[in-house]
Design a protein around this motif. Structure first.
Motif, PDB file in Angstrom:
ATOM      1  N   LYS A  98      -9.340  -5.685  -0.736  1.00 24.60           N
ATOM      2  CA  LYS A  98     -10.658  -5.914  -0.135  1.00 24.60           C
ATOM      3  C   LYS A  98     -11.547  -6.754  -1.039  1.00 24.60           C
ATOM      4  O   LYS A  98     -12.239  -7.662  -0.580  1.00 24.60           O
ATOM      5  CB  LYS A  98     -11.346  -4.576   0.174  1.00 24.60           C
ATOM      6  CG  LYS A  98     -10.776  -3.854   1.367  1.00 24.60           C
ATOM      7  CD  LYS A  98     -11.507  -2.569   1.641  1.00 24.60           C
ATOM      8  CE  LYS A  98     -12.865  -2.913   2.189  1.00 24.60           C
ATOM      9  NZ  LYS A  98     -13.622  -1.770   2.680  1.00 24.60           N
TER      10      LYS A  98
ATOM     11  N   ILE B 187       0.831  -1.208   0.000  1.00 21.11           N
ATOM     12  CA  ILE B 187       0.000   0.000   0.000  1.00 21.11           C
ATOM     13  C   ILE B 187       0.865   1.258   0.000  1.00 21.11           C
ATOM     14  O   ILE B 187       0.699   2.146  -0.827  1.00 21.11           O
ATOM     15  CB  ILE B 187      -0.959  -0.006   1.207  1.00 21.11           C
ATOM     16  CG1 ILE B 187      -1.978  -1.141   1.047  1.00 21.11           C
ATOM     17  CG2 ILE B 187      -1.656   1.348   1.360  1.00 21.11           C
ATOM     18  CD1 ILE B 187      -2.811  -1.415   2.279  1.00 21.11           C
TER      19      ILE B 187
ATOM     20  N   ILE C 269      -5.833  -0.913  -2.015  1.00 26.10           N
ATOM     21  CA  ILE C 269      -6.713  -1.283  -0.894  1.00 26.10           C
ATOM     22  C   ILE C 269      -8.017  -1.875  -1.421  1.00 26.10           C
ATOM     23  O   ILE C 269      -8.478  -2.915  -0.942  1.00 26.10           O
ATOM     24  CB  ILE C 269      -6.975  -0.075   0.027  1.00 26.10           C
ATOM     25  CG1 ILE C 269      -5.690   0.307   0.765  1.00 26.10           C
ATOM     26  CG2 ILE C 269      -8.106  -0.375   1.009  1.00 26.10           C
ATOM     27  CD1 ILE C 269      -5.752   1.645   1.484  1.00 26.10           C
ATOM     28  N   GLN C 270      -8.599  -1.236  -2.426  1.00 26.41           N
ATOM     29  CA  GLN C 270      -9.844  -1.749  -3.003  1.00 26.41           C
ATOM     30  C   GLN C 270      -9.653  -3.135  -3.611  1.00 26.41           C
ATOM     31  O   GLN C 270     -10.500  -4.011  -3.463  1.00 26.41           O
ATOM     32  CB  GLN C 270     -10.407  -0.768  -4.035  1.00 26.41           C
ATOM     33  CG  GLN C 270     -10.921   0.522  -3.430  1.00 26.41           C
ATOM     34  CD  GLN C 270     -11.926   0.292  -2.305  1.00 26.41           C
ATOM     35  OE1 GLN C 270     -12.843  -0.499  -2.417  1.00 26.41           O
ATOM     36  NE2 GLN C 270     -11.721   0.988  -1.193  1.00 26.41           N
TER      37      GLN C 270
ATOM     38  N   ASP D 219      -0.975   4.069  -6.499  1.00 31.14           N
ATOM     39  CA  ASP D 219      -2.400   4.261  -6.231  1.00 31.14           C
ATOM     40  C   ASP D 219      -2.794   3.450  -4.993  1.00 31.14           C
ATOM     41  O   ASP D 219      -3.397   2.379  -5.117  1.00 31.14           O
ATOM     42  CB  ASP D 219      -3.221   3.824  -7.455  1.00 31.14           C
ATOM     43  CG  ASP D 219      -4.722   3.965  -7.248  1.00 31.14           C
ATOM     44  OD1 ASP D 219      -5.138   4.686  -6.318  1.00 31.14           O
ATOM     45  OD2 ASP D 219      -5.471   3.325  -8.018  1.00 31.14           O
ATOM     46  N   PRO D 220      -2.464   3.946  -3.792  1.00 30.33           N
ATOM     47  CA  PRO D 220      -2.754   3.191  -2.570  1.00 30.33           C
ATOM     48  C   PRO D 220      -4.235   2.834  -2.415  1.00 30.33           C
ATOM     49  O   PRO D 220      -4.565   1.714  -2.016  1.00 30.33           O
ATOM     50  CB  PRO D 220      -2.299   4.112  -1.442  1.00 30.33           C
ATOM     51  CG  PRO D 220      -1.365   5.078  -2.074  1.00 30.33           C
ATOM     52  CD  PRO D 220      -1.779   5.200  -3.504  1.00 30.33           C
ATOM     53  N   GLU D 221      -5.111   3.777  -2.733  1.00 31.49           N
ATOM     54  CA  GLU D 221      -6.545   3.498  -2.603  1.00 31.49           C
ATOM     55  C   GLU D 221      -6.978   2.370  -3.530  1.00 31.49           C
ATOM     56  O   GLU D 221      -7.787   1.518  -3.150  1.00 31.49           O
ATOM     57  CB  GLU D 221      -7.371   4.757  -2.869  1.00 31.49           C
ATOM     58  CG  GLU D 221      -7.259   5.771  -1.756  1.00 31.49           C
ATOM     59  CD  GLU D 221      -8.125   6.997  -2.014  1.00 31.49           C
ATOM     60  OE1 GLU D 221      -9.130   6.904  -2.741  1.00 31.49           O
ATOM     61  OE2 GLU D 221      -7.773   8.057  -1.468  1.00 31.49           O
ATOM     62  N   GLY D 222      -6.439   2.346  -4.731  1.00 29.54           N
ATOM     63  CA  GLY D 222      -6.747   1.275  -5.677  1.00 29.54           C
ATOM     64  C   GLY D 222      -6.269  -0.081  -5.171  1.00 29.54           C
ATOM     65  O   GLY D 222      -6.972  -1.094  -5.322  1.00 29.54           O
TER      66      GLY D 222
END
Length: 182
Positions: A166, A152, A162-163, A157-160
């Motif tokens: 998940k 991460i 994480i998604q 793209d950390p948010e990507g």
């Protein structure tokens, strides 16, 4: 670090659940301080204690959830039924504890499957080298809690990321739920 940092986070982020992975010798010595600092789950290494059940009780007596971690060289068979049913989480280390950025040890994944088969209602966590290329094998083996640091924090793209992590866990968990109800 440790409890002083936890205390600051607890004060600064009211209601945060802090999963405290204690990579320490004699984890019994730290339970009170972590509880006072706001720890929500106290996860200790099997290899660091002589009496895991007594430590689980000590953790519970302080109002925290209890977790037990296994280092890569420790077989899943050391987790007795009594211990496995007493904890809220079993953590399978997929790298050797103590240093970030290590390569994922795929041979550890079999422990996740073994533990999931024995303890279907316990959270099974993996930590170490988990990222977009390794999360599916962990999730499909039965891990429902993922720790991902470097994957991460080093990502463009950390948010990507994480998604994606998940989504992989959610997909595998849906499959487990479907199989359980069949």
């Amino acid at each position: 670090m440790g409890p002083p940092i936890l205390s600051c986070v607890h004060k600064g982020v009211p209601g945060i659940f802090m999963d405290c992975h204690m990579m320490v010798a004699e984890p019994e010595k730290w339970v009170d301080d972590v509880a006072k600092a706001g720890g929500g789950l106290y996860c200790f290494h099997y290899e660091a204690t002589k009496n895991p059940l007594a430590l689980v009780q000590q953790i519970r007596d302080k109002g925290m959830k209890a977790g037990i971690a296994l280092s890569p060289d420790t077989p899943s068979s050391v987790i007795t039924d009594e211990v496995g049913n007493a904890v809220d989480m079993i953590l399978v280390m997929t790298v050797h504890p103590g240093k970030g950025g290590q390569k994922f040890i795929e041979e550890c994944v079999v422990k996740v499957s073994e533990l999931r088969a024995r303890f279907p209602n316990v959270n099974i966590e993996v930590d170490g080298g988990v990222g977009p290329k390794t999360v599916e094998v962990c999730a499909e083996a039965g891990s429902n809690v993922i720790v991902a640091g470097t994957a991460i924090f080093a990502a463009e793209d950390p948010e990507g990321v994480i998604q994606q992590l998940k989504a992989s866990v959610d997909k595998a968990q849906a499959k487990f739920a479907s199989n359980a109800s069949s």
